[in-house]
Design a protein around this motif. Structure first.
Motif, PDB file in Angstrom:
ATOM      1  N   HIS A  83       0.885  -1.443  -0.093  1.00  0.00           N
ATOM      2  CA  HIS A  83      -0.128   0.006   0.015  1.00  0.00           C
ATOM      3  C   HIS A  83       0.695   1.162  -0.086  1.00  0.00           C
ATOM      4  CE1 HIS A  83      -3.488  -2.435   1.532  1.00  0.00           C
ATOM      5  NE2 HIS A  83      -3.914  -1.874   0.180  1.00  0.00           N
ATOM      6  N   SER A  84       1.870   1.373   0.794  1.00  0.00           N
ATOM      7  CA  SER A  84       2.788   2.240   0.690  1.00  0.00           C
ATOM      8  C   SER A  84       3.447   2.766  -0.355  1.00  0.00           C
ATOM      9  CB  SER A  84       3.738   2.219   1.692  1.00  0.00           C
ATOM     10  OG  SER A  84       3.318   2.036   3.252  1.00  0.00           O
ATOM     11  N   TYR A  85       3.712   1.522  -1.311  1.00  0.00           N
ATOM     12  CA  TYR A  85       4.513   1.368  -2.436  1.00  0.00           C
ATOM     13  C   TYR A  85       3.640   2.131  -3.557  1.00  0.00           C
ATOM     14  CZ  TYR A  85       6.238   0.109  -6.974  1.00  0.00           C
ATOM     15  OH  TYR A  85       6.941  -0.124  -8.242  1.00  0.00           O
ATOM     16  N   ILE A  86       2.199   1.637  -3.483  1.00  0.00           N
ATOM     17  CA  ILE A  86       1.145   2.357  -4.436  1.00  0.00           C
ATOM     18  C   ILE A  86       1.093   3.795  -3.973  1.00  0.00           C
ATOM     19  CG2 ILE A  86      -1.342   2.097  -5.264  1.00  0.00           C
ATOM     20  CD1 ILE A  86      -0.893  -0.801  -4.524  1.00  0.00           C
ATOM     21  N   ALA A  87       0.992   4.013  -2.701  1.00  0.00           N
ATOM     22  CA  ALA A  87       1.023   5.710  -2.529  1.00  0.00           C
ATOM     23  C   ALA A  87       2.043   6.407  -2.938  1.00  0.00           C
ATOM     24  CB  ALA A  87       0.935   5.616  -0.963  1.00  0.00           C
ATOM     25  N   LEU A  88       3.151   5.973  -2.985  1.00  0.00           N
ATOM     26  CA  LEU A  88       4.443   6.730  -3.690  1.00  0.00           C
ATOM     27  C   LEU A  88       4.305   6.707  -5.160  1.00  0.00           C
ATOM     28  CD1 LEU A  88       7.734   5.617  -1.664  1.00  0.00           C
ATOM     29  CD2 LEU A  88       6.662   7.812  -2.029  1.00  0.00           C
ATOM     30  N   VAL A  89       3.713   5.815  -5.722  1.00  0.00           N
ATOM     31  CA  VAL A  89       3.468   5.725  -6.930  1.00  0.00           C
ATOM     32  C   VAL A  89       2.641   6.782  -7.579  1.00  0.00           C
ATOM     33  CG1 VAL A  89       2.374   4.218  -9.104  1.00  0.00           C
ATOM     34  CG2 VAL A  89       4.051   3.295  -7.449  1.00  0.00           C
ATOM     35  N   ILE A  90       1.479   6.819  -6.757  1.00  0.00           N
ATOM     36  CA  ILE A  90       0.466   8.092  -7.131  1.00  0.00           C
ATOM     37  C   ILE A  90       1.043   9.261  -6.768  1.00  0.00           C
ATOM     38  CG2 ILE A  90      -1.856   8.712  -6.300  1.00  0.00           C
ATOM     39  CD1 ILE A  90      -2.828   5.920  -5.553  1.00  0.00           C
ATOM     40  N   ALA A 110       9.082  14.564 -11.430  1.00  0.00           N
ATOM     41  CA  ALA A 110      10.661  15.066 -11.336  1.00  0.00           C
ATOM     42  C   ALA A 110      11.237  14.250 -12.478  1.00  0.00           C
ATOM     43  CB  ALA A 110      11.151  14.876 -10.083  1.00  0.00           C
ATOM     44  N   LYS A 111      12.367  14.696 -12.858  1.00  0.00           N
ATOM     45  CA  LYS A 111      13.081  14.149 -13.845  1.00  0.00           C
ATOM     46  C   LYS A 111      13.430  12.534 -13.868  1.00  0.00           C
ATOM     47  CE  LYS A 111      16.913  14.565 -17.250  1.00  0.00           C
ATOM     48  NZ  LYS A 111      16.196  14.762 -18.296  1.00  0.00           N
ATOM     49  N   ASN A 112      13.852  12.356 -12.575  1.00  0.00           N
ATOM     50  CA  ASN A 112      14.437  10.786 -12.309  1.00  0.00           C
ATOM     51  C   ASN A 112      13.713  10.555 -10.845  1.00  0.00           C
ATOM     52  OD1 ASN A 112      16.242  10.677 -14.484  1.00  0.00           O
ATOM     53  ND2 ASN A 112      17.699  12.034 -13.235  1.00  0.00           N
ATOM     54  N   ILE A 113      13.553   9.299 -10.820  1.00  0.00           N
ATOM     55  CA  ILE A 113      13.029   8.571  -9.343  1.00  0.00           C
ATOM     56  C   ILE A 113      13.854   9.048  -8.376  1.00  0.00           C
ATOM     57  CG2 ILE A 113      12.567   6.496  -8.307  1.00  0.00           C
ATOM     58  CD1 ILE A 113      10.644   7.059 -10.300  1.00  0.00           C
ATOM     59  N   ILE A 114      15.217   9.032  -8.506  1.00  0.00           N
ATOM     60  CA  ILE A 114      15.946   9.378  -7.256  1.00  0.00           C
ATOM     61  C   ILE A 114      15.824  10.855  -6.879  1.00  0.00           C
ATOM     62  CG2 ILE A 114      17.824   7.734  -7.993  1.00  0.00           C
ATOM     63  CD1 ILE A 114      19.622   9.851  -9.151  1.00  0.00           C
ATOM     64  N   ASP A 115      15.430  11.587  -7.683  1.00  0.00           N
ATOM     65  CA  ASP A 115      15.114  13.045  -7.161  1.00  0.00           C
ATOM     66  C   ASP A 115      14.079  13.245  -6.154  1.00  0.00           C
ATOM     67  OD1 ASP A 115      16.811  13.894  -8.993  1.00  0.00           O
ATOM     68  OD2 ASP A 115      15.405  14.309 -10.647  1.00  0.00           O
ATOM     69  N   TYR A 116      13.200  12.255  -6.033  1.00  0.00           N
ATOM     70  CA  TYR A 116      12.181  12.301  -4.838  1.00  0.00           C
ATOM     71  C   TYR A 116      12.968  12.087  -3.462  1.00  0.00           C
ATOM     72  CZ  TYR A 116       8.876  12.372  -8.686  1.00  0.00           C
ATOM     73  OH  TYR A 116       7.829  12.432  -9.876  1.00  0.00           O
ATOM     74  N   TRP A 117      14.058  11.679  -3.587  1.00  0.00           N
ATOM     75  CA  TRP A 117      14.713  11.303  -2.260  1.00  0.00           C
ATOM     76  C   TRP A 117      16.039  12.192  -2.216  1.00  0.00           C
ATOM     77  CZ3 TRP A 117      12.168   7.692  -4.580  1.00  0.00           C
ATOM     78  CH2 TRP A 117      11.124   6.621  -3.783  1.00  0.00           C
ATOM     79  N   SER A 118      16.175  13.211  -3.067  1.00  0.00           N
ATOM     80  CA  SER A 118      17.340  13.847  -2.979  1.00  0.00           C
ATOM     81  C   SER A 118      17.207  14.945  -1.985  1.00  0.00           C
ATOM     82  CB  SER A 118      17.412  14.602  -4.512  1.00  0.00           C
ATOM     83  OG  SER A 118      18.517  15.656  -4.321  1.00  0.00           O
ATOM     84  N   MET A 136       9.142   5.235   2.691  1.00  0.00           N
ATOM     85  CA  MET A 136      10.104   4.233   2.492  1.00  0.00           C
ATOM     86  C   MET A 136      11.378   4.850   1.940  1.00  0.00           C
ATOM     87  SD  MET A 136       9.008   1.831  -0.538  1.00  0.00           S
ATOM     88  CE  MET A 136       7.244   1.379   0.295  1.00  0.00           C
ATOM     89  N   SER A 137      12.483   3.986   2.102  1.00  0.00           N
ATOM     90  CA  SER A 137      13.892   4.665   1.483  1.00  0.00           C
ATOM     91  C   SER A 137      13.584   4.362   0.019  1.00  0.00           C
ATOM     92  CB  SER A 137      14.993   3.805   2.258  1.00  0.00           C
ATOM     93  OG  SER A 137      14.911   2.410   2.028  1.00  0.00           O
ATOM     94  N   ARG A 138      14.646   5.079  -0.534  1.00  0.00           N
ATOM     95  CA  ARG A 138      14.951   4.838  -2.235  1.00  0.00           C
ATOM     96  C   ARG A 138      15.111   3.536  -2.442  1.00  0.00           C
ATOM     97  NH1 ARG A 138      19.683   7.708  -4.961  1.00  0.00           N
ATOM     98  NH2 ARG A 138      20.635   5.691  -4.336  1.00  0.00           N
ATOM     99  N   GLY A 147      18.704  -2.576  10.060  1.00  0.00           N
ATOM    100  CA  GLY A 147      18.128  -1.512   9.829  1.00  0.00           C
ATOM    101  C   GLY A 147      18.346  -0.113   9.858  1.00  0.00           C
ATOM    102  N   ARG A 148      20.076  -0.181   9.821  1.00  0.00           N
ATOM    103  CA  ARG A 148      20.719   1.082  10.084  1.00  0.00           C
ATOM    104  C   ARG A 148      20.185   2.144   9.206  1.00  0.00           C
ATOM    105  NH1 ARG A 148      26.163   1.830  13.021  1.00  0.00           N
ATOM    106  NH2 ARG A 148      25.308   0.212  14.359  1.00  0.00           N
ATOM    107  N   ARG A 149      20.021   3.428   9.646  1.00  0.00           N
ATOM    108  CA  ARG A 149      19.747   4.657   8.607  1.00  0.00           C
ATOM    109  C   ARG A 149      20.061   5.901   9.141  1.00  0.00           C
ATOM    110  NH1 ARG A 149      13.122   4.621   8.101  1.00  0.00           N
ATOM    111  NH2 ARG A 149      13.601   6.655   6.903  1.00  0.00           N
ATOM    112  N   VAL A 150      20.337   6.734   8.217  1.00  0.00           N
ATOM    113  CA  VAL A 150      20.920   8.048   8.556  1.00  0.00           C
ATOM    114  C   VAL A 150      19.823   8.874   9.570  1.00  0.00           C
ATOM    115  CG1 VAL A 150      21.776  10.053   7.734  1.00  0.00           C
ATOM    116  CG2 VAL A 150      22.136   8.238   6.641  1.00  0.00           C
ATOM    117  N   CYS A 151      20.278   9.613  10.443  1.00  0.00           N
ATOM    118  CA  CYS A 151      19.566  10.317  11.543  1.00  0.00           C
ATOM    119  C   CYS A 151      18.722  11.324  10.642  1.00  0.00           C
ATOM    120  CB  CYS A 151      20.501  10.754  12.399  1.00  0.00           C
ATOM    121  SG  CYS A 151      19.570  12.447  13.397  1.00  0.00           S
TER     122      CYS A 151
END
Length: 563
Positions: free
Chosen positions: A156-163, A170-178, A192-194, A518-522
């Motif tokens: 469901h979260s994935y579909i939410a991001l797709v919508i 944006a030009k590229n998918i990675i730009d949404y997490w830039s 969710m993470s990229r 599950g280590r992530r950046v603060c």
């Protein structure tokens, strides 16, 4: 198809078929030509030079009844506005259900609940199961990627991001997490993470991989199913479209192109469409609101063809009269319109109207009193052949229509380029649906053809649930599905200090038993450009925050309210 094979047509209709022999028109000596009306242009008639050619010109026109209008009565002449047409007897409109949204009465549906009418729990569980199986098979085959088992909430979260990505391009998918200043979009990072989004996109699978392999072995035989990869979602979406909405009397049928550059046999080319190359879908939609009620993907030449043409078979496949009812009015363009189709639809108590090509089999071939290039705009010619009516008129060019539901003319004047809310052009129902889909298209570039269909099915579901919301008399305005879909997940809520009440105590905890898991950046360190990693998460809001004494991110976030 031969018109002589239709019910309601006699053998004399064979005169309408194209013939290589020279056409000779025999007219009775007492026949008269009606005088054109004031809005028509009088054309000089040629002087008869040979017997049975041309027709004598009379300076006085007379009104004729509808009984003198048949193609086969010997007159064989186009009529103008001075000739009265008969009112056709129309079947009563008897739908199987009350037209409109088929929802529970006295219940207010949220956008998420409307969306889940199409993406049901069983559909989501099937996609989750097949995606996990496909990811495991790829991993065993030597593909190197990090994969954690997919869950329904995460899909469901994935579909939410797709919508969401369809709403904000944006030009590229990675730009949404830039982290650049020009982007810095908080919503994708909170879901969710990229890397996780890309991992789900790589392994998304709709059908069972083992069954898919078995189907691939049948390639080249009649048992091979070209659409097997999308069948689980394909069939369920069509079933939901028919279940939760019943169209009004006016329907429209047309083609829809889904853009793709994939090299696959079902890709088609249509020069007159905005999207030339892509997958072709035949769609039946409600003309008033644009709801996609039925559709199917064109796979190519079918062994089940009736021999009456692709246009005939497409309409008959879309028009599920066992669910619709009787008395419906179907609108179409000249690709579908044919006397053969209209007579068969009329036998099923379904009316039809559409532009028609003059070289269609069954179209009248006579030229007497026909339109000419010197006629003024608004000039009309019409001819009735039994229950079929053929109408020509001059606009910017000559327009030709075939129909079974209207009179030739009723004397009303139409203002050009004036939009009247009481006048609806029903032929554009599918175009309206395409326009609603095109506003926020979630289609992503992909080399996998079944993923292209997945994104298009999401488009159809979003638009149809949006229409259901407005046709169900909901008191609140419709909102995007993306926030509600993301909020339905329990593992990734949006970081917000307002979600913590004054009496609650916030304290950090390990995300897992392994400190490296599950280590992530603060959250705050990432915004400031640092790369401080921590396994610490807040027990209340699940936000990754480090406890480095020099940074003290936990106190800044929860006590000082900094973000």
């Amino acid at each position: 198809c031969n018109n002589s094979n239709h019910k309601g047509l006699d053998s004399s209709d064979e005169e309408l078929l194209p013939s290589t022999s020279k056409e000779v028109v025999c007219l009775p000596p007492t026949s008269k030509t009606p005088t054109p009306s004031a809005g028509d242009t009088v054309r000089p008639q040629p002087t008869p030079r040979k017997q049975n050619r041309g027709r004598p010109h009379s300076g006085q026109g007379t009104k004729r009844s509808a009984s003198a209008m048949s193609v086969n009565d010997g007159t064989e002449s186009w009529n103008d506005c001075s000739v009265e047409d008969e009112v056709p007897a129309l079947p009563n409109f008897l739908p199987k259900r009350n037209p409109g949204a088929q929802l529970v009465m006295d219940r207010i549906y949220s956008p998420l609940q409307l969306f889940q009418l199409f993406f049901t729990g069983s559909v989501v569980d099937t996609i989750v199961k097949n995606t996990n199986t496909f990811a495991r098979m790829r991993s065993e085959a030597g593909k190197h990627f990090l994969w954690l088992p997919l869950k329904a909430e995460e899909l469901h979260s994935y579909i939410a991001l797709v919508i969401y990505i369809g709403l904000l391009s944006a030009k590229n998918i990675i730009d949404y997490w830039s982290g650049k200043e020009i982007y810095r979009l908080p919503f994708p990072k909170s879901i969710m993470s990229r890397s996780r989004f890309q991992a789900i996109s790589w392994n998304l699978h709709l059908c069972d991989p083992e069954d898919d392999r078995e189907n691939s072995r049948k390639k080249g035989t009649q048992a091979y199913d070209r659409l097997f990869k999308i069948k689980p979602l394909y069939n369920d979406i069509i079933s939901a479209c028919k279940t939760y909405f019943h169209p009004d009397r006016q329907l429209a049928v047309d083609e829809r192109m889904v853009a793709t550059r994939a090299r696959i046999g079902i890709k088609q080319y249509m020069k007159d469409k905005p999207t030339n190359w892509g997958y072709k879908l035949y769609v039946l939609a409600d003309s008033a609101c644009g709801f996609t009620w039925n559709f199917f993907v064109y796979e190519g030449k079918s062994s089940l063809a009736t021999g009456k043409g692709l246009s005939y078979d497409s309409v008959m496949q879309l028009l599920d009269l066992s669910l619709l009812g009787k008395g419906y009015q179907l609108f179409m363009d000249n690709f579908y319109t044919s006397p053969c189709l209209f007579m068969d639809l009329l036998a099923k108590k379904t009316l039809a109207c559409g532009t028609i090509r003059t070289n269609r089999r069954g179209f009248p071939r006579m030229k007497a009193n026909d339109l000419s290039c010197r006629d003024l705009r608004g000039t009309i010619r019409w001819l009735r052949d039994g229950k079929l009516l053929f109408v020509k008129w001059i606009d910017t060019r000559e327009i030709t229509v075939c129909l079974t539901m209207h009179m030739a003319h009723d004397g009303d004047a139409v203002l050009r380029r004036v939009k009247n809310p009481e006048t609806i052009i029903y032929m554009g129902g599918v175009d309206l649906s395409d326009a609603l889909i095109g506003y926020y298209n979630v289609l992503h570039k992909t080399t996998k053809w079944y993923k292209t269909f997945f994104f298009h099915f999401v488009d159809i579901v979003v638009v149809n649930s949006f229409i259901l919301h407005h046709t169900s008399d909901a008191p609140e305005p419709s909102t995007s599905h993306a926030p509600e879909l993301s909020a339905s997940t329990s593992h990734a809520p949006e970081p917000s200090t307002s979600a913590i009440s004054a009496g609650d105590t916030c304290c950090p905890e390990y995300f897992g038993s392994d400190a490296a898991s599950g280590r992530r950046v603060c959250a705050l360190c990432k915004l400031s450009g640092l790369n401080v990693k921590t396994p610490m998460y807040c027990t209340k809001c699940n936000v990754p925050l480090c406890l480095v004494p020099s940074r003290n991110c936990f106190r800044k976030w929860h006590t000082d309210g900094q973000s």
